[in-house]
Scaffold this motif. Sequence first.
Motif, PDB file in Angstrom:
ATOM      1  N   THR A 116      18.337  38.533  30.165  1.00  0.00           N
ATOM      2  CA  THR A 116      18.812  38.366  31.887  1.00  0.00           C
ATOM      3  C   THR A 116      18.743  39.465  32.991  1.00  0.00           C
ATOM      4  O   THR A 116      18.440  40.773  32.453  1.00  0.00           O
ATOM      5  N   ILE A 117      17.984  39.344  34.105  1.00  0.00           N
ATOM      6  CA  ILE A 117      17.198  39.944  35.041  1.00  0.00           C
ATOM      7  C   ILE A 117      18.988  39.779  35.843  1.00  0.00           C
ATOM      8  O   ILE A 117      19.703  38.855  36.769  1.00  0.00           O
ATOM      9  N   VAL A 118      19.095  40.578  36.411  1.00  0.00           N
ATOM     10  CA  VAL A 118      20.412  40.820  37.410  1.00  0.00           C
ATOM     11  C   VAL A 118      20.396  41.758  38.822  1.00  0.00           C
ATOM     12  O   VAL A 118      19.416  42.592  38.467  1.00  0.00           O
ATOM     13  N   PHE A 119      20.072  40.975  39.590  1.00  0.00           N
ATOM     14  CA  PHE A 119      19.492  41.568  41.304  1.00  0.00           C
ATOM     15  C   PHE A 119      21.109  42.244  41.877  1.00  0.00           C
ATOM     16  O   PHE A 119      21.863  41.073  42.027  1.00  0.00           O
ATOM     17  N   PHE A 120      21.254  43.403  42.515  1.00  0.00           N
ATOM     18  CA  PHE A 120      22.302  43.940  42.854  1.00  0.00           C
ATOM     19  C   PHE A 120      22.352  44.623  43.858  1.00  0.00           C
ATOM     20  O   PHE A 120      21.182  45.717  44.244  1.00  0.00           O
ATOM     21  N   ARG A 121      22.914  44.481  45.217  1.00  0.00           N
ATOM     22  CA  ARG A 121      21.824  45.583  46.357  1.00  0.00           C
ATOM     23  C   ARG A 121      23.467  46.981  45.870  1.00  0.00           C
ATOM     24  O   ARG A 121      24.924  46.414  46.377  1.00  0.00           O
ATOM     25  N   LYS A 122      22.894  47.802  46.941  1.00  0.00           N
ATOM     26  CA  LYS A 122      24.422  49.278  46.815  1.00  0.00           C
ATOM     27  C   LYS A 122      25.256  48.832  48.098  1.00  0.00           C
ATOM     28  O   LYS A 122      24.044  49.094  49.020  1.00  0.00           O
ATOM     29  N   GLY A 123      26.220  48.594  47.661  1.00  0.00           N
ATOM     30  CA  GLY A 123      27.296  48.497  48.728  1.00  0.00           C
ATOM     31  C   GLY A 123      28.340  47.894  48.401  1.00  0.00           C
ATOM     32  O   GLY A 123      27.866  47.264  47.352  1.00  0.00           O
ATOM     33  N   LYS A 124      29.463  47.412  49.537  1.00  0.00           N
ATOM     34  CA  LYS A 124      30.285  47.092  48.839  1.00  0.00           C
ATOM     35  C   LYS A 124      30.044  45.005  48.769  1.00  0.00           C
ATOM     36  O   LYS A 124      29.628  44.381  49.406  1.00  0.00           O
ATOM     37  N   PRO A 125      31.010  45.004  48.058  1.00  0.00           N
ATOM     38  CA  PRO A 125      30.994  43.379  48.210  1.00  0.00           C
ATOM     39  C   PRO A 125      30.854  42.099  49.021  1.00  0.00           C
ATOM     40  O   PRO A 125      31.220  42.598  50.295  1.00  0.00           O
ATOM     41  N   SER A 126      30.434  41.509  49.467  1.00  0.00           N
ATOM     42  CA  SER A 126      29.477  40.325  50.430  1.00  0.00           C
ATOM     43  C   SER A 126      30.157  39.529  50.050  1.00  0.00           C
ATOM     44  O   SER A 126      31.188  38.885  49.102  1.00  0.00           O
ATOM     45  N   GLU A 127      30.503  38.277  51.159  1.00  0.00           N
ATOM     46  CA  GLU A 127      30.806  37.404  51.268  1.00  0.00           C
ATOM     47  C   GLU A 127      29.803  35.838  50.669  1.00  0.00           C
ATOM     48  O   GLU A 127      30.708  34.975  50.736  1.00  0.00           O
ATOM     49  N   LYS A 128      28.701  36.514  50.453  1.00  0.00           N
ATOM     50  CA  LYS A 128      27.299  35.355  50.608  1.00  0.00           C
ATOM     51  C   LYS A 128      28.725  34.774  48.896  1.00  0.00           C
ATOM     52  O   LYS A 128      28.435  35.369  48.000  1.00  0.00           O
ATOM     53  N   ASP A 129      27.820  33.169  48.576  1.00  0.00           N
ATOM     54  CA  ASP A 129      27.457  33.174  47.166  1.00  0.00           C
ATOM     55  C   ASP A 129      26.212  33.397  46.752  1.00  0.00           C
ATOM     56  O   ASP A 129      25.865  34.780  46.629  1.00  0.00           O
ATOM     57  N   ILE A 130      26.361  34.031  45.482  1.00  0.00           N
ATOM     58  CA  ILE A 130      25.783  34.538  44.786  1.00  0.00           C
ATOM     59  C   ILE A 130      24.707  33.591  43.663  1.00  0.00           C
ATOM     60  O   ILE A 130      25.405  32.291  43.316  1.00  0.00           O
ATOM     61  N   GLU A 131      22.888  33.939  43.601  1.00  0.00           N
ATOM     62  CA  GLU A 131      23.005  32.676  43.015  1.00  0.00           C
ATOM     63  C   GLU A 131      22.722  33.159  41.944  1.00  0.00           C
ATOM     64  O   GLU A 131      22.197  34.498  41.260  1.00  0.00           O
ATOM     65  N   PHE A 132      22.630  31.747  41.021  1.00  0.00           N
ATOM     66  CA  PHE A 132      22.549  32.432  39.583  1.00  0.00           C
ATOM     67  C   PHE A 132      21.430  31.050  38.767  1.00  0.00           C
ATOM     68  O   PHE A 132      21.162  29.322  39.551  1.00  0.00           O
ATOM     69  N   SER A 133      20.191  31.568  38.336  1.00  0.00           N
ATOM     70  CA  SER A 133      19.035  30.679  38.269  1.00  0.00           C
ATOM     71  C   SER A 133      18.722  30.789  36.354  1.00  0.00           C
ATOM     72  O   SER A 133      19.031  31.152  35.718  1.00  0.00           O
ATOM     73  N   CYS A 134      18.093  29.778  36.243  1.00  0.00           N
ATOM     74  CA  CYS A 134      18.184  30.098  34.430  1.00  0.00           C
ATOM     75  C   CYS A 134      16.037  29.707  34.775  1.00  0.00           C
ATOM     76  O   CYS A 134      15.901  28.995  35.521  1.00  0.00           O
ATOM     77  N   GLY A 135      15.455  30.080  33.833  1.00  0.00           N
ATOM     78  CA  GLY A 135      13.615  28.946  33.318  1.00  0.00           C
ATOM     79  C   GLY A 135      13.375  30.862  33.014  1.00  0.00           C
ATOM     80  O   GLY A 135      12.947  31.623  33.065  1.00  0.00           O
ATOM     81  N   LYS A 136      11.876  30.424  32.434  1.00  0.00           N
ATOM     82  CA  LYS A 136      10.755  30.814  32.420  1.00  0.00           C
ATOM     83  C   LYS A 136       9.946  32.049  33.490  1.00  0.00           C
ATOM     84  O   LYS A 136       9.740  32.924  33.389  1.00  0.00           O
ATOM     85  N   ASP A 137      10.010  31.493  34.647  1.00  0.00           N
ATOM     86  CA  ASP A 137       9.636  32.707  35.786  1.00  0.00           C
ATOM     87  C   ASP A 137      11.201  32.224  36.697  1.00  0.00           C
ATOM     88  O   ASP A 137      11.352  31.568  37.354  1.00  0.00           O
ATOM     89  N   VAL A 138      11.254  33.774  37.050  1.00  0.00           N
ATOM     90  CA  VAL A 138      12.417  34.021  38.262  1.00  0.00           C
ATOM     91  C   VAL A 138      12.132  33.601  39.322  1.00  0.00           C
ATOM     92  O   VAL A 138      13.350  33.320  40.425  1.00  0.00           O
ATOM     93  N   ASN A 139      10.673  34.192  40.182  1.00  0.00           N
ATOM     94  CA  ASN A 139      10.216  32.968  41.321  1.00  0.00           C
ATOM     95  C   ASN A 139      10.063  31.735  41.301  1.00  0.00           C
ATOM     96  O   ASN A 139      10.088  31.382  42.195  1.00  0.00           O
ATOM     97  N   ALA A 140      10.453  31.060  40.007  1.00  0.00           N
ATOM     98  CA  ALA A 140      10.165  29.432  40.087  1.00  0.00           C
ATOM     99  C   ALA A 140      11.268  28.859  39.253  1.00  0.00           C
ATOM    100  O   ALA A 140      10.973  27.902  37.757  1.00  0.00           O
ATOM    101  N   PRO A 141      12.633  29.208  39.798  1.00  0.00           N
ATOM    102  CA  PRO A 141      13.426  28.817  38.257  1.00  0.00           C
ATOM    103  C   PRO A 141      13.628  27.897  38.442  1.00  0.00           C
ATOM    104  O   PRO A 141      13.245  26.713  39.014  1.00  0.00           O
ATOM    105  N   SER A 142      13.898  26.230  37.004  1.00  0.00           N
ATOM    106  CA  SER A 142      13.842  25.593  35.981  1.00  0.00           C
ATOM    107  C   SER A 142      15.415  24.844  37.354  1.00  0.00           C
ATOM    108  O   SER A 142      15.691  23.626  37.169  1.00  0.00           O
ATOM    109  N   LYS A 143      15.950  26.218  37.886  1.00  0.00           N
ATOM    110  CA  LYS A 143      17.526  25.355  37.968  1.00  0.00           C
ATOM    111  C   LYS A 143      18.007  26.801  38.681  1.00  0.00           C
ATOM    112  O   LYS A 143      17.794  27.768  38.279  1.00  0.00           O
TER     113      LYS A 143
END
Length: 408
Positions: free
Chosen positions: A230-257
Amino acid sequence: MSFDIVSYNIERDRLQKALDAQKTSKERNMKGQFATPYPLAYSIMRKAKTLCHKKSVNFIEPSIGLGTFYAAFRSVFKNASGHALGFEIDGHYYNPARELWAKEDIELRNVDFLKERPNDERFDLLVANPPYVRHHHIDSDKKKELQKEVMLNTGIKISGLAGLYCYFLILSEKWLADKALSCWLIPSEFLDVNYGKAIKQYLLECVDLLCVHKFKADEVQFDDALVSSTIVFFRKGKPSEKDIEFSCGKDVNAPSKIMMVERSHLTASGKWSNLFVEKTIDISSNNDCKLGNFFTVKRGIATGDNNFFVVDMDIIEKCHIPTKFLRPVLPSPRYLKEDIILSDNEGNIAVPQKKYLFSCNLPEDVLMERYPSVWDYIQEGIKRGVNKGYVAIAHCGISAKTGNLHLL
């Protein structure tokens, strides 16, 4: 200065194969040394660039190996790639890496990343495939120090069963500038296992979690490590109120879902892998409809040495192992082609290459007299050191008199 990625990859690949061949697979496994394939590193870096927009980006990698991620960084960020810092604790890889990158703007340090402290150094981008070292290969004193540091820095209590990669992820923040992007390629097990609670708590409470991308079980990313990633992307700083993207598939740049999940719907104790499961049946209207009403669900056992305890028909016939000592087992999901697995009238699983768990709890004297071929098979396991393994010692009976081993 131009950067010749083709020449680098040819030389890096040659070095990687030569250096890996000089180590046993057991040694590399204990140290969690599994090099990231360049296509995967490049794909992750492309995703990172969409989330990192500075004109000049300073890069850090906690376990650099031969620098696959650094090569991808230079190739993707091009003129925006600034100074870089990499850590490599093993001189076996550090010395060739230092020579390989001698002409580039990167500093390499032959030290333990977890013991180092930054001065005025802060970086805009961290991308890492941290060492996948299981908890029983971590020195007990070092583990206690790391647990204490996690508690002091975050207030999070991390389990003693956590692998080394968990400490790398949580303790890397001190090297990052405000709003810096952090990307981690880690085993998918953290999504569900108990010790993964510390990582999920950190991601929800201490940083701004952006994206979680999961590869399927049959999409193994490493030729020499059979773990789903699994690849996890996050930014240093306090949590924002934005929704979090969960994806899956062979390519993180073109996920199947892709699923956008509200932060309030996520908990540290929840099973995050459930977010990737297709929901085909709606049973929400029936509160009495539970999995336990239809099945008995038990955790599988860890043998400590599947090459010995999981046997196929060739071994069974060669060693004359009776069926009373065999229990049918399913192979890893990545080897299953069907969604429904049937069994025959005798309970054997209907798959092309049947495998069985070798399980024997007879006393040694009885085994020697009645089943000498099975006794010989156990002796062969002792010669191979099966009884000295971490899990085998916990799950196997070992005679104090003879040192012989049998599975309980």
